[in-house]
Design a protein around this motif. Structure first.
Motif, PDB file in Angstrom:
ATOM      1  N   TYR A  40       0.807  -1.222   0.000  1.00 18.39           N
ATOM      2  CA  TYR A  40       0.000   0.000   0.000  1.00 18.39           C
ATOM      3  C   TYR A  40       0.840   1.272   0.000  1.00 18.39           C
ATOM      4  O   TYR A  40       1.988   1.291   0.418  1.00 18.39           O
ATOM      5  N   GLU A  41       0.169   2.329  -0.513  1.00 15.91           N
ATOM      6  CA  GLU A  41       0.664   3.697  -0.376  1.00 15.91           C
ATOM      7  C   GLU A  41      -0.308   4.413   0.540  1.00 15.91           C
ATOM      8  O   GLU A  41      -1.521   4.332   0.348  1.00 15.91           O
ATOM      9  N   LYS A  42       0.189   5.131   1.537  1.00 12.92           N
ATOM     10  CA  LYS A  42      -0.726   5.741   2.508  1.00 12.92           C
ATOM     11  C   LYS A  42      -0.961   7.226   2.272  1.00 12.92           C
ATOM     12  O   LYS A  42      -1.829   7.838   2.917  1.00 12.92           O
ATOM     13  N   GLY A  43      -0.180   7.834   1.353  1.00 11.99           N
ATOM     14  CA  GLY A  43      -0.350   9.265   1.117  1.00 11.99           C
ATOM     15  C   GLY A  43      -0.106  10.069   2.373  1.00 11.99           C
ATOM     16  O   GLY A  43       0.856   9.829   3.113  1.00 11.99           O
ATOM     17  N   ASN A  44      -1.013  11.010   2.661  1.00 14.55           N
ATOM     18  CA  ASN A  44      -0.872  11.877   3.845  1.00 14.55           C
ATOM     19  C   ASN A  44      -1.620  11.341   5.059  1.00 14.55           C
ATOM     20  O   ASN A  44      -1.711  12.024   6.085  1.00 14.55           O
ATOM     21  N   LEU A  45      -2.170  10.140   4.949  1.00 15.52           N
ATOM     22  CA  LEU A  45      -2.965   9.595   6.047  1.00 15.52           C
ATOM     23  C   LEU A  45      -2.074   9.107   7.187  1.00 15.52           C
ATOM     24  O   LEU A  45      -0.978   8.584   6.967  1.00 15.52           O
ATOM     25  N   SER A  46      -2.574   9.278   8.409  1.00 17.00           N
ATOM     26  CA  SER A  46      -1.894   8.748   9.592  1.00 17.00           C
ATOM     27  C   SER A  46      -2.577   7.436   9.970  1.00 17.00           C
ATOM     28  O   SER A  46      -3.779   7.418  10.279  1.00 17.00           O
ATOM     29  N   LEU A  47      -1.829   6.343   9.915  1.00 19.75           N
ATOM     30  CA  LEU A  47      -2.409   5.032  10.147  1.00 19.75           C
ATOM     31  C   LEU A  47      -1.908   4.429  11.451  1.00 19.75           C
ATOM     32  O   LEU A  47      -0.765   4.670  11.858  1.00 19.75           O
ATOM     33  N   LYS A  48      -2.787   3.650  12.087  1.00 17.45           N
ATOM     34  CA  LYS A  48      -2.386   2.943  13.300  1.00 17.45           C
ATOM     35  C   LYS A  48      -2.966   1.537  13.268  1.00 17.45           C
ATOM     36  O   LYS A  48      -3.870   1.235  12.470  1.00 17.45           O
ATOM     37  N   GLU A  49      -2.454   0.702  14.151  1.00 15.11           N
ATOM     38  CA  GLU A  49      -2.890  -0.686  14.164  1.00 15.11           C
ATOM     39  C   GLU A  49      -4.394  -0.791  14.420  1.00 15.11           C
ATOM     40  O   GLU A  49      -4.969  -0.030  15.194  1.00 15.11           O
ATOM     41  N   ASN A  50      -5.014  -1.747  13.706  1.00 22.66           N
ATOM     42  CA  ASN A  50      -6.434  -2.073  13.834  1.00 22.66           C
ATOM     43  C   ASN A  50      -7.344  -1.074  13.119  1.00 22.66           C
ATOM     44  O   ASN A  50      -8.557  -1.123  13.262  1.00 22.66           O
ATOM     45  N   ASP A  51      -6.769  -0.141  12.333  1.00 24.15           N
ATOM     46  CA  ASP A  51      -7.590   0.743  11.508  1.00 24.15           C
ATOM     47  C   ASP A  51      -8.238  -0.075  10.394  1.00 24.15           C
ATOM     48  O   ASP A  51      -7.574  -0.905   9.745  1.00 24.15           O
ATOM     49  N   ARG A  52      -9.527   0.142  10.175  1.00 16.81           N
ATOM     50  CA  ARG A  52     -10.214  -0.444   9.022  1.00 16.81           C
ATOM     51  C   ARG A  52     -10.144   0.599   7.905  1.00 16.81           C
ATOM     52  O   ARG A  52     -10.628   1.718   8.067  1.00 16.81           O
ATOM     53  N   VAL A  53      -9.494   0.235   6.773  1.00 21.03           N
ATOM     54  CA  VAL A  53      -9.178   1.212   5.732  1.00 21.03           C
ATOM     55  C   VAL A  53      -9.717   0.774   4.377  1.00 21.03           C
ATOM     56  O   VAL A  53      -9.990  -0.401   4.138  1.00 21.03           O
ATOM     57  N   ILE A  54      -9.858   1.772   3.489  1.00 17.75           N
ATOM     58  CA  ILE A  54     -10.251   1.512   2.105  1.00 17.75           C
ATOM     59  C   ILE A  54      -9.046   1.774   1.214  1.00 17.75           C
ATOM     60  O   ILE A  54      -8.422   2.846   1.285  1.00 17.75           O
ATOM     61  N   GLY A  55      -8.691   0.789   0.375  1.00 20.86           N
ATOM     62  CA  GLY A  55      -7.567   0.933  -0.535  1.00 20.86           C
ATOM     63  C   GLY A  55      -8.019   0.858  -1.984  1.00 20.86           C
ATOM     64  O   GLY A  55      -8.685  -0.099  -2.388  1.00 20.86           O
ATOM     65  N   LYS A  56      -7.687   1.878  -2.768  1.00 17.75           N
ATOM     66  CA  LYS A  56      -7.998   1.880  -4.198  1.00 17.75           C
ATOM     67  C   LYS A  56      -6.983   1.005  -4.923  1.00 17.75           C
ATOM     68  O   LYS A  56      -5.775   1.168  -4.761  1.00 17.75           O
ATOM     69  N   ILE A  57      -7.468   0.057  -5.720  1.00 15.04           N
ATOM     70  CA  ILE A  57      -6.575  -0.863  -6.430  1.00 15.04           C
ATOM     71  C   ILE A  57      -5.871  -0.123  -7.566  1.00 15.04           C
ATOM     72  O   ILE A  57      -6.514   0.465  -8.445  1.00 15.04           O
ATOM     73  N   LEU A  58      -4.528  -0.160  -7.535  1.00 17.14           N
ATOM     74  CA  LEU A  58      -3.722   0.481  -8.575  1.00 17.14           C
ATOM     75  C   LEU A  58      -3.249  -0.529  -9.609  1.00 17.14           C
ATOM     76  O   LEU A  58      -3.202  -0.230 -10.803  1.00 17.14           O
ATOM     77  N   ASN A  59      -2.910  -1.735  -9.141  1.00 17.41           N
ATOM     78  CA  ASN A  59      -2.362  -2.738 -10.053  1.00 17.41           C
ATOM     79  C   ASN A  59      -2.507  -4.127  -9.428  1.00 17.41           C
ATOM     80  O   ASN A  59      -2.440  -4.285  -8.205  1.00 17.41           O
TER      81      ASN A  59
END
Length: 700
Positions: free
Chosen positions: A155-174
């Motif tokens: 994954y690429e997180k961009g400017n987001l601050s992530l922590k353990e147990n976060d439920r996230v949405i990832g846009k498929i790039l490839n």
């Protein structure tokens, strides 16, 4: 047209794959067809899904060598490619980078054994992934929420601050050997209340919020029925109309009334006139098409229509005027349909009743005589249907008791009483009558069809039933519903009955929607459509819209356009129905696993509901199903007999087979796969009891 047939026949009969260029040269030489004209023919064949062109090679889709279908991953080791005609087994090494739910081209290696390899992905049906951030070592990893995603995700997180147990949405790039995603948003912590259901809704593409244009359009929908709207309708406001539903139902689709005739009964089935408010090309209509159905999760409902319609002006609440489409049906004392009429009307429901209330028979007061008449009519309809061979599969529907945070307090099997059966008989009758009318009038609608089961499925079922003590009769290639009904009757009241009902249901073809009225095998009906639930099912709403156009307004313009849309709607509704059913089952699986988490170590009595090469499935009376893994059967080496559906001990000859009652202990609950794991508790032998008694005597 002639050239099209020549090209199609030649391509279909050629065993070796050929390139576009080779075919162009071939037809230029044989029939003088230009490259431009050939490409037009090929494009038409692509549009009609007769061929796929991949890497300049032309693949003919005959469902014998090559097929196009939806890829459904079971686990990382195998999955299936399915379409209306075949279900092809795919081994994990042959996924070829395809993801669950992708449209794929598959090469069928064995039509008899139905296994193949994926050639390529034709269409990705998901462009985002849901994941949970998990700490491994010093880094955060994206772990797909959907366990059917078997590739590693980077994954690429961009400017987001992530922590353990976060439920996230990832846009498929490839997608290649791994999946590359860009994390676009954080939904919250994975263990927040309600996040489990929200996650399933997201994975299955079920929209909770309505688009802005729908919310805007809803504002113009009246909250009550005006007297002007009742003009030109049959006025049934003087009838003692009632509704009978579950206690917690809010979207009341149907109301009923009955009166006696000299030669039988007159049944009025009044169905909410949703089509009066929702036009096919309106924003609400287009949204309903996309959603296709309301979704009933354990702790919430995602409605097909905004609540202003579903719970408001369309819902047949008591003591208010409501617009309806009425099926007036005259039924003889033998359960036969004598006459019918379909028209627009207005009702004023006098009483809202529940199944529990009607089943109890208490405090029915002035409605008692009509309920008694309805029961009598329903019993005659039931007898008529049973004589025709209608198959009454046992329902394993679960009832959940939940708190405000979505936690399950209790689960039990939903019981079906006389009231539920009565309403079902009336609704099936109305559906049959309206479907027959639409067919006679050549109205383009969606029929609810259920094809004959395949010979192979019937052979497997027949073999299993023979092991359980019943021999099926008749030609398995042209099995009749009556034969299956007799098999169910044989097991009624026996321990094997729930399992046999399940096995039989799994052996059936899948019911679906189609513009072609081929009949309904399970109900033993030639004509069947869904008419009675337009608030929560799109095919019903479309049927109402067509009745208003073709029957009420007598408008037969644009029939071909309507037929084309009906075909599109049938494909979409059938596909969406499968997805919604999977989502509802997934939520039930999650909630059942959560309910069992604090019961580890407790013992239960259940019955064997399935036997596989990796273990034994046991279902408890509350509908929770768990697995006894074969590795926990440590008292012997057990062989799996696939034909007999049994586990057999090599030394002890201990046999475990479907329908057998077992005492089990809950040993663990897998929080990721939501699997409940049991171990068998074996009764102590006389020798074992003597040893234990001797040990206790010595200690004392």
């Amino acid at each position: 047209m002639k050239n099209y047939e020549v090209v199609r026949d030649e391509i279909s009969q050629t065993k070796e794959l050929q390139s576009l260029e080779a075919w162009i040269e071939n037809f230029k030489t044989t029939i003088g067809l230009s490259a431009a004209d050939f490409k037009k023919i090929i494009q038409r064949m692509i549009d009609e899904e007769e061929v796929v062109v991949h890497k300049e090679k032309v693949y003919f889709l005959d469902n014998k060598r090559f097929a196009r279908g939806t890829f459904r991953v079971v686990r990382d080791t195998f999955g299936f490619v399915e379409n209306d005609h075949v279900s092809i087994y795919i081994a994990g090494l042959d996924y070829n980078g395809s993801l669950d739910l992708d449209d794929v081209l598959v090469e069928i290696k064995s039509a008899e054994k139905q296994y193949g390899v994926i050639v390529t992905t034709l269409k990705r049906n998901r462009d985002v992934l849901l994941g949970t951030m998990k700490m491994r070592g010093k880094g955060l990893f994206f772990i797909p929420y959907d366990t059917k995603i078997t590739l590693q995700v980077e994954y690429e997180k961009g400017n987001l601050s992530l922590k353990e147990n976060d439920r996230v949405i990832g846009k498929i790039l490839n997608v290649g050997d791994k999946i590359d995603v860009e994390i676009t948003s954080v939904l919250g912590q994975a263990d927040e209340p309600g996040m489990d259901v929200r996650s399933v809704l997201f994975v299955y593409g079920i929209d909770v919020e309505f688009p802005e244009e729908v919310l805007e359009e809803v504002k113009s929908v009246p909250s009550e029925v005006s007297e002007k709207e009742t003009e030109g309708r049959m006025d049934h406001r003087d009838q003692y109309v009632i509704t009978i539903d579950g206690e917690d139902a809010k979207d009341l689709d149907d109301a009923i009334y009955m009166e006696s005739l000299a030669n039988g009964f007159r049944l009025y089935v009044h169905i909410a006139d949703v089509a009066h408010y929702v036009k096919q090309d309106s924003a609400i209509g287009k949204s309903a098409f996309e959603r296709s159905s309301s979704v009933y999760m354990v702790d919430r409902v995602v409605p097909m229509l905004p609540k202003e319609l579903s719970n408001g002006v369309c819902s047949l609440h008591p003591n208010v005027d409501r617009l309806v489409m009425t099926a007036q049906i005259d039924i003889g004392f033998n359960g036969e349909i004598i006459d019918y009429n379909i028209y627009q009307s207005v009702i004023h429901s006098k009483r809202r009743m529940s199944y529990i209330e009607v089943n109890s028979g208490e405090d029915l007061k002035e409605v008692q005589p009509m309920i008694d008449m309805m029961r009598e009519c329903a019993s005659r309809l039931k007898y008529k249907r049973e004589q025709a061979g209608s198959i009454g599969f046992e329902s394993d529907e679960s009832k959940f008791i939940i708190d405000n945070d979505g936690n399950v307090l209790d689960i039990f099997k939903r019981e079906t009483g006389e009231a539920e059966e009565m309403i079902e008989m009336f609704m099936v009758t109305a559906n049959e009558v309206v479907a027959r009318h639409a067919r006679y009038q050549f109205i383009p609608i969606l029929y609810r069809i259920h094809d004959h089961p395949t010979k192979e499925k019937m052979q497997d079922l027949s073999h299993t039933l023979r092991i359980l003590g019943y021999r099926m009769k008749g030609n398995l290639e042209e099995i009749r519903p009556k034969s299956l009904q007799k098999a169910l009757e044989f097991f009624e009241g026996k321990p094997e009955y729930p399992v046999v009902s399940k096995l039989m249901l799994r052996s059936m073809s899948k019911a679906k929607y189609s513009p072609e009225p081929i009949g309904h095998f399970g109900l033993a009906l030639e004509d069947y459509a869904h008419f009675t639930s337009p608030i929560r099912r799109y095919p019903d709403l479309l049927l109402h819209q067509r009745l208003k156009k073709y029957v009420v307004k007598q408008d037969r313009r644009n029939v071909e356009k309507d037929e084309a849309f009906t075909e599109e709607a049938g494909i979409h509704a059938s596909k969406k129905e499968r997805s919604i059913l999977d989502a509802e089952r997934q939520v039930e699986k999650i909630k059942k696993a959560q309910f069992m988490q604090d019961k580890v170590g407790e013992t239960f009595i259940g019955y064997i509901s399935g036997v596989t090469n990796f273990g034994i499935f046991v279902e408890l009376p509350n509908t929770v199903e768990g697995l006894i893994h074969v590795r926990t059967l440590n008292d012997d080496f057990y062989q799996y007999d696939a034909m007999a559906q049994k586990m057999i001990g090599e030394r002890t000859k201990q046999v475990y087979s479907i329908g057998q009652k077992l005492k089990v202990k809950l040993v663990s609950v897998d929080k990721i796969e939501h699997v409940v794991n049991f171990e068998i508790i074996k009764p102590r032998t006389r020798k074992g009891r003597r040893v234990i008694h001797e040990r206790r005597r010595k200690k004392s």
